[in-house]
Design a protein around this motif. Sequence first.
Motif, short mmCIF file in Angstrom:
data_model
loop_
_atom_site.label_atom_id
_atom_site.label_comp_id
_atom_site.label_asym_id
_atom_site.label_seq_id
_atom_site.Cartn_x
_atom_site.Cartn_y
_atom_site.Cartn_z
N ARG A 142 0.83 -1.21 0.00
CA ARG A 142 0.00 0.00 0.00
C ARG A 142 0.87 1.25 0.00
O ARG A 142 0.56 2.24 -0.68
CB ARG A 142 -0.92 -0.02 1.22
N LYS A 143 1.96 1.20 0.75
CA LYS A 143 2.88 2.34 0.80
C LYS A 143 3.46 2.61 -0.59
O LYS A 143 3.52 3.75 -1.05
CB LYS A 143 4.00 2.06 1.79
N LYS A 144 3.89 1.54 -1.27
CA LYS A 144 4.47 1.70 -2.60
C LYS A 144 3.42 2.22 -3.58
O LYS A 144 3.73 2.99 -4.50
CB LYS A 144 5.05 0.37 -3.08
N GLY A 145 2.16 1.79 -3.40
CA GLY A 145 1.10 2.29 -4.26
C GLY A 145 0.89 3.78 -4.09
O GLY A 145 0.71 4.52 -5.07
N VAL A 146 0.93 4.23 -2.84
CA VAL A 146 0.80 5.67 -2.57
C VAL A 146 1.97 6.43 -3.17
O VAL A 146 1.80 7.51 -3.76
CB VAL A 146 0.72 5.92 -1.05
N GLU A 147 3.17 5.87 -3.04
CA GLU A 147 4.35 6.53 -3.59
C GLU A 147 4.25 6.64 -5.11
O GLU A 147 4.62 7.65 -5.71
CB GLU A 147 5.61 5.75 -3.20
N ALA A 148 3.74 5.56 -5.76
CA ALA A 148 3.60 5.59 -7.22
C ALA A 148 2.58 6.64 -7.64
O ALA A 148 2.79 7.38 -8.61
CB ALA A 148 3.18 4.21 -7.72
#
Length: 220
Positions: A142-148
């Motif tokens: 989820r964190k990586k999704g937000v970063e993307a």
Amino acid sequence: MGILERLSRLIRANINDLIRRAEDPEKIIEQALEDMRATLREARMEVAEAMAELKKLEREQQSYAEQAAAWERKAAEALKAEREDLAREALKRKQQAQALAEGFAQQVAQQQDLVRQLTTQLRALESKIQESEAKKALLIARKKGVEAAEAVRRFESKIDAHGAVEAFEDMERRIQAMEDKHAALSEMDKSEIEKELERLGSNREVEEDLARLKRELGIA
């Protein structure tokens, strides 16, 4: 203080420190898990020590209970030998041993309760760690999704900031206007003869199309 309460305080302290230092959320998650694992190791040691103490108390209780029974037998033997004085002394020793056995029995019961509590907390902590380990991958994803998504937003902001889209559309409008102007000027530059020839050509096509339609309909 219970295992879970101690763990909660430890995690809050470490996580608050990471938050104050504006650490990466992934590091915060890993720190929380590491705190839980460290507490689990301590909890297992506490349970092992509590169980060892329980076994020690049980041995003491059993030993004094056996001593009380032994003094009971000795008192009976003394009476059979008509040694009431020895029987009386043996019964005193029996009562002392029995009192100690009862005292240790109480300690055993208390220690059993402690072992049960610690074991319950240990199982709860193990379950919590397993659950947290499972959630870790999801939280990181989820964190990586937000970063993307944030990267896309920043990219779009850069495009808007430079006005690239607006500039392209404005250039397209200008070219279209130039083409329209050129077409209008070309139309104005045509001679009357050219225009008449174009009209005749257009009329001829109409007449030919009309003759074809009459033939198809059988009209003379």
